[in-house]
Design an enzyme around this catalytic site. Structure first.
Site, mmCIF file in Angstrom:
data_model
loop_
_atom_site.group_PDB
_atom_site.id
_atom_site.type_symbol
_atom_site.label_atom_id
_atom_site.label_comp_id
_atom_site.label_asym_id
_atom_site.label_seq_id
_atom_site.Cartn_x
_atom_site.Cartn_y
_atom_site.Cartn_z
ATOM 1 N N ASN A 1 -34.847 -44.966 -30.332
ATOM 2 C CA ASN A 1 -35.657 -45.362 -30.995
ATOM 3 C C ASN A 1 -35.110 -44.190 -32.547
ATOM 4 O OD1 ASN A 1 -36.261 -46.647 -33.122
ATOM 5 N ND2 ASN A 1 -38.877 -46.565 -31.996
ATOM 6 N N TRP A 2 -33.564 -44.670 -32.699
ATOM 7 C CA TRP A 2 -33.521 -43.320 -33.900
ATOM 8 C C TRP A 2 -34.320 -43.624 -35.436
ATOM 9 C CZ3 TRP A 2 -27.289 -43.858 -34.403
ATOM 10 C CH2 TRP A 2 -27.211 -43.534 -32.583
ATOM 11 N N LYS A 3 -34.855 -45.147 -34.977
ATOM 12 C CA LYS A 3 -35.633 -44.842 -36.442
ATOM 13 C C LYS A 3 -34.834 -45.116 -38.096
ATOM 14 C CE LYS A 3 -39.823 -42.865 -33.612
ATOM 15 N NZ LYS A 3 -41.103 -42.467 -34.269
ATOM 16 N N HIS B 1 -43.401 -51.877 -32.424
ATOM 17 C CA HIS B 1 -43.924 -50.273 -32.491
ATOM 18 C C HIS B 1 -45.334 -50.117 -33.282
ATOM 19 C CE1 HIS B 1 -42.805 -46.525 -33.701
ATOM 20 N NE2 HIS B 1 -41.925 -46.012 -32.338
ATOM 21 N N GLU C 1 -45.524 -47.816 -35.706
ATOM 22 C CA GLU C 1 -45.106 -48.418 -36.691
ATOM 23 C C GLU C 1 -45.179 -49.005 -37.553
ATOM 24 O OE1 GLU C 1 -41.596 -45.414 -36.881
ATOM 25 O OE2 GLU C 1 -43.171 -43.609 -36.045
ATOM 26 N N GLU D 1 -46.902 -46.293 -26.074
ATOM 27 C CA GLU D 1 -47.079 -45.502 -26.457
ATOM 28 C C GLU D 1 -47.855 -45.185 -26.749
ATOM 29 O OE1 GLU D 1 -42.610 -45.135 -28.169
ATOM 30 O OE2 GLU D 1 -43.344 -46.313 -28.904
ATOM 31 N N GLY E 1 -44.223 -38.988 -32.644
ATOM 32 C CA GLY E 1 -44.033 -37.597 -33.420
ATOM 33 C C GLY E 1 -44.795 -36.428 -34.002
ATOM 34 N N SER F 1 -43.366 -38.001 -28.206
ATOM 35 C CA SER F 1 -42.680 -36.485 -27.600
ATOM 36 C C SER F 1 -41.744 -36.361 -26.547
ATOM 37 C CB SER F 1 -43.776 -35.937 -28.269
ATOM 38 O OG SER F 1 -44.377 -36.141 -29.959
ATOM 39 N N GLY G 1 -37.912 -40.984 -29.944
ATOM 40 C CA GLY G 1 -38.138 -41.591 -31.218
ATOM 41 C C GLY G 1 -37.009 -40.008 -31.146
ATOM 42 N N GLY G 2 -38.112 -38.955 -31.581
ATOM 43 C CA GLY G 2 -37.263 -37.751 -32.502
ATOM 44 C C GLY G 2 -36.074 -37.038 -31.466
HETATM 45 C C1 PEP Z 1 -40.705 -43.736 -30.983
HETATM 46 O O1 PEP Z 1 -40.556 -43.655 -31.877
HETATM 47 O O2 PEP Z 1 -41.353 -44.293 -29.939
HETATM 48 C C2 PEP Z 1 -41.581 -42.163 -30.069
HETATM 49 C C3 PEP Z 1 -42.291 -42.288 -28.909
HETATM 50 O O3 PEP Z 1 -41.334 -41.317 -30.903
HETATM 51 P P1 PEP Z 1 -41.277 -39.353 -30.529
HETATM 52 O O4 PEP Z 1 -40.691 -39.466 -29.752
HETATM 53 O O5 PEP Z 1 -40.582 -38.932 -31.967
HETATM 54 O O6 PEP Z 1 -43.396 -39.207 -30.387
#
Ligand code: PEP
Length: 261
Positions: free
Chosen positions: A14-16, A100, A102, A172, A178, A218, A239-240
């Site tokens: 997920n590049w956001k 999600h 967010e 999640e 994050g 994470s 994500g990251g």
């Molecule tokens: C996400 O955005 O779905 C996520 C899990 O982010 P991260 O891996 O950065 O925690």
């Protein structure tokens, strides 16, 4: 009854709100070079809407698949700024992230909007990756299962077994997204097993046994294998670490190895 086929892990990036078209092309070009073994793992990248079409073209000959990060439930009309499932499909995506945390936190998504978006994704032949998970406050108040139960009910009320067979769920925990604070494999497995149990109650054993449930929060190369070895964890929403080609490729590789458990 014949047992369902084993669940092939899925690693979705997920590049956001990151990457211009040029940067997206650079990242995917590197990923194509770094990720070559898809025997034990499926791979999806989810760039922003603006890069979908270019990335789709780049992935024509690749086994890396494409997803969007959100969709709107209406097909067309006066909905300024929104993007429908049909348009996402037209841009070349096969997956779409729905609900999600967010989106729930910053854009006021509710059980109802998540349900409508999931339906719209299926209607357009997209595989929805439906996100659920508790906040730290909810976990500390011992409300994790209660929250997951409400989110499952909210998202999947009115669905039939055939529809559920097309979806993927991502657990999640919001406190792990994050933050660098990953759930322990035992914490994640406990939640995943709970989700599978509720899905079994609602849609039957076979459907629940075939359902892919991803972990997100994470995920990094060095914690992937331990998470993926848990029986109810079938991949990751990343994500990251999905923005860094070597990290994402390493996560994919480690998930594939762990799948041979
Ligand atoms: C996400 O955005 O779905 C996520 C899990 O982010 P991260 O891996 O950065 O925690």
């Amino acid at each position: 009854m014949t047992p369902p086929p084993p669940r092939k892990p899925l690693i979705a990036g997920n590049w956001k709100l990151n990457k211009t078209i040029k940067e997206a092309i650079e990242l995917v070009t590197l990923l194509k070079r770094l990720i070559t073994d898809f025997q034990n793992v499926d791979v999806v990248v989810c760039p922003p809407f603006t890069a979908l079409s270019d990335v789709s073209e780049l992935l024509m000959e690749s086994e890396i698949q494409l997803g969007a990060q959100d969709l709107y439930w209406e097909e067309k009309g006066a909905f300024t700024g929104e993007v429908s499932g049909a348009l996402i499909k037209d841009a070349g995506a096969a997956f779409v992230i729905v609900g999600h945390s967010e989106r729930r936190q910053f854009f006021h998504e509710t059980h109802d909007t998540v349900q409508k978006k999931t339906k719209a994704a299926l209607k357009n032949g997209l595989i929805p990756i439906v996100c659920i998970g508790e906040t730290l406050k909810e976990r500390e108040a011992s409300k994790t299962f209660e929250v997951l139960e409400a989110q499952i009910k909210g998202a999947f009320t009115g669905f039939n077994k055939e529809e559920i067979q097309q979806i993927t769920v991502a657990y999640e925990p919001v406190w792990a997204i994050g933050t660098g604070k990953v759930a322990t494999p035992a914490q994640a497995e406990e939640a995943h097993a709970f989700v599978r149990g509720r899905m079994q109650k609602a849609f039957g054993e076979e459907t629940a046994a075939a359902l892919r449930i991803l972990y997100g929060g994470s995920v990094k190369p060095d914690n992937t294998a331990d998470l993926m070895r848990e029986p109810d964890i079938d991949g990751a929403l990343v994500g990251g670490a999905s923005l860094e080609p070597n990290s994402f490729a390493e996560i994919v590789k480690n998930a594939g190895v762990a799948a041979l458990r």
